[in-house]
Design a protein around this motif. Structure first.
Motif, PDB file in Angstrom:
ATOM      1  N   GLU A   7       0.755  -1.224   0.035  1.00 44.88           N
ATOM      2  CA  GLU A   7      -0.056   0.003   0.029  1.00 44.88           C
ATOM      3  C   GLU A   7       0.983   1.224  -0.069  1.00 44.88           C
ATOM      4  O   GLU A   7       1.847   1.520   0.732  1.00 44.88           O
ATOM      5  CB  GLU A   7      -0.734  -0.151   1.400  1.00 44.88           C
ATOM      6  N   GLN A  10       2.238   4.852   0.461  1.00 42.08           N
ATOM      7  CA  GLN A  10       2.415   5.759   1.668  1.00 42.08           C
ATOM      8  C   GLN A  10       3.384   6.911   1.325  1.00 42.08           C
ATOM      9  O   GLN A  10       4.203   6.850   0.505  1.00 42.08           O
ATOM     10  CB  GLN A  10       2.842   5.107   2.707  1.00 42.08           C
ATOM     11  N   SER A  11       3.322   7.945   2.043  1.00 46.82           N
ATOM     12  CA  SER A  11       3.899   9.326   1.971  1.00 46.82           C
ATOM     13  C   SER A  11       5.401   9.044   2.458  1.00 46.82           C
ATOM     14  O   SER A  11       5.476   8.588   3.630  1.00 46.82           O
ATOM     15  CB  SER A  11       3.358  10.511   2.639  1.00 46.82           C
ATOM     16  N   SER A  12       6.499   9.224   1.422  1.00 47.22           N
ATOM     17  CA  SER A  12       7.790   8.867   1.638  1.00 47.22           C
ATOM     18  C   SER A  12       8.530   9.544   0.694  1.00 47.22           C
ATOM     19  O   SER A  12       8.251  10.257  -0.267  1.00 47.22           O
ATOM     20  CB  SER A  12       7.941   7.323   1.708  1.00 47.22           C
ATOM     21  N   GLN A  58       7.970  -1.697  -1.596  1.00 47.67           N
ATOM     22  CA  GLN A  58       7.369  -0.590  -0.849  1.00 47.67           C
ATOM     23  C   GLN A  58       7.879   0.733  -1.715  1.00 47.67           C
ATOM     24  O   GLN A  58       6.951   1.658  -1.799  1.00 47.67           O
ATOM     25  CB  GLN A  58       7.847  -0.407   0.626  1.00 47.67           C
ATOM     26  N   ASP A 109       5.275   3.197  -3.740  1.00 48.29           N
ATOM     27  CA  ASP A 109       5.309   4.687  -3.122  1.00 48.29           C
ATOM     28  C   ASP A 109       5.535   5.584  -4.480  1.00 48.29           C
ATOM     29  O   ASP A 109       4.989   6.494  -4.699  1.00 48.29           O
ATOM     30  CB  ASP A 109       6.404   4.849  -2.109  1.00 48.29           C
ATOM     31  N   VAL A 165      -6.874   7.682   4.099  1.00 45.02           N
ATOM     32  CA  VAL A 165      -5.394   7.420   3.784  1.00 45.02           C
ATOM     33  C   VAL A 165      -5.128   8.155   2.393  1.00 45.02           C
ATOM     34  O   VAL A 165      -3.915   8.850   2.025  1.00 45.02           O
ATOM     35  CB  VAL A 165      -5.236   5.832   3.568  1.00 45.02           C
ATOM     36  N   GLU A 222      -4.567  11.847   2.542  1.00 48.24           N
ATOM     37  CA  GLU A 222      -3.374  12.209   3.223  1.00 48.24           C
ATOM     38  C   GLU A 222      -2.539  12.165   2.232  1.00 48.24           C
ATOM     39  O   GLU A 222      -1.526  13.192   2.150  1.00 48.24           O
ATOM     40  CB  GLU A 222      -3.500  11.323   4.322  1.00 48.24           C
ATOM     41  N   LEU A 223      -2.541  11.192   1.193  1.00 50.67           N
ATOM     42  CA  LEU A 223      -1.441  10.963   0.134  1.00 50.67           C
ATOM     43  C   LEU A 223      -1.609  12.395  -0.585  1.00 50.67           C
ATOM     44  O   LEU A 223      -0.447  13.041  -0.969  1.00 50.67           O
ATOM     45  CB  LEU A 223      -1.729   9.833  -0.567  1.00 50.67           C
TER      46      LEU A 223
END
Length: 300
Positions: A183, A185-187, A222, A226, A258, A261-262
């Motif tokens: 999934e 995620q912000s990174s 991951q 992303d 979720v 927020e991205l």
């Protein structure tokens, strides 16, 4: 305003919200009974079951979403933008659905730079958001993301991007499915993808580079997930900024927390502060206003 039941009925899901005369939530009813999987008799049963679960008697019944489309119960015509909430209330059609009389809420259409665009349901979230903000940009990320420009409470225009569908297809089919297993995620990898997406250069080429980096540069699944998410969202935001030209106006983001927020993270990275919006609260605000407008019309 009298008590009401809103059926938010999409292609794959059914949701009913029960509100009292002050707009307070009395309860909810949800199922996986989207219109795509139902016959007309099935739709009557789903609506009747939701009505039987209403905690108050004789509520006004409203319906929005794909149930009002050509694949739903009743194909109510789209209302063309620019459109205000009062225009939506005026265009509602009361239609028998079994023993119920349902007030079908029209979707909105808009002829933009690339042709016609349509939506059913997201406009109510935008109208609800605009009840407090008035003007600005409302983004509804999802399978088919919407960017809606509002002025003085009305929708001036909008466009749709199939960003979410593209990401889902890449994860399920084709070369990159082995790498997009996590999934997003912000990174740093997500924000790198946003920057690359904003460049609007070689989307297909950049997507294929994920395969090469995974094989030769030890890019983790991951990081790949992303980056690709950021790449697609960045490409969408580039179109959104070009099409809607946000300046110092408010930007609201509805949708699941979720995903919202991205988008908020991506926009903040690019210098566009945005606020996440409670989509259900915005929807309730819009339907309460519509109900009040309908009662005013009936009293004339």
């Amino acid at each position: 305003m009298s008590a009401l039941m809103l059926m938010d009925w999409g292609t794959t899901n059914f949701r009913a919200i029960y509100l009292d005369g002050q707009g307070r939530v009395l309860g909810r009813y949800e199922s996986r009974d989207g219109v795509a999987s139902l016959t007309r008799s099935d739709m009557i049963e789903v609506a009747s079951e939701a009505y039987r679960n209403c905690p108050v008697q004789d509520p006004q019944v409203f319906a929005c979403g794909m149930v009002g489309s050509s694949v739903g119960w009743y194909n109510i015509p789209y209302l063309e933008a620019p459109a205000k909430l009062s225009d939506i209330a005026d265009a509602i059609e009361a239609v028998p659905m079994g023993e119920l009389t349902v007030n079908f809420i029209p979707g909105v259409k808009f002829r933009g730079a690339t042709g016609w665009d349509v939506m059913r349901g997201e406009e109510l979230q935008a109208f609800g958001w605009a009840l407090t903000e008035g003007s600005g940009i409302c983004i509804a990320p999802g399978t088919h993301s919407k960017w809606m420009r509002l002025r003085d409470g009305g929708i001036e225009g909008f466009f749709t991007s199939i960003t979410g569908e593209m990401f889902a297809l890449l994860r399920q089919y084709g070369l990159l499915r082995h790498h997009l297993t996590e999934e997003a995620q912000s990174s740093p990898d997500f924000l790198r993808g946003v920057d690359d997406g904003m460049s609007e250069q070689g989307l297909g080429r950049r997507l294929f580079s994920v395969r090469g980096d995974a094989l030769l540069a030890e890019l983790s699944n991951q990081s790949a997930s992303d980056y690709v998410s950021g790449l697609l969202i960045g490409s969408e935001i580039a179109e959104g900024i070009r099409d809607t030209c946000p300046a110092a106006e408010p930007i609201g983001i509805t949708g699941t927390p979720v995903l919202a927020e991205l988008y908020k993270s991506a926009l903040a990275h690019l210098g566009y502060p945005a606020r996440t919006v409670d989509a259900q609260a915005a929807l309730r605000g819009a339907i309460c206003q519509i109900s009040s407008l309908r009662l005013e019309q009936q009293a004339l």
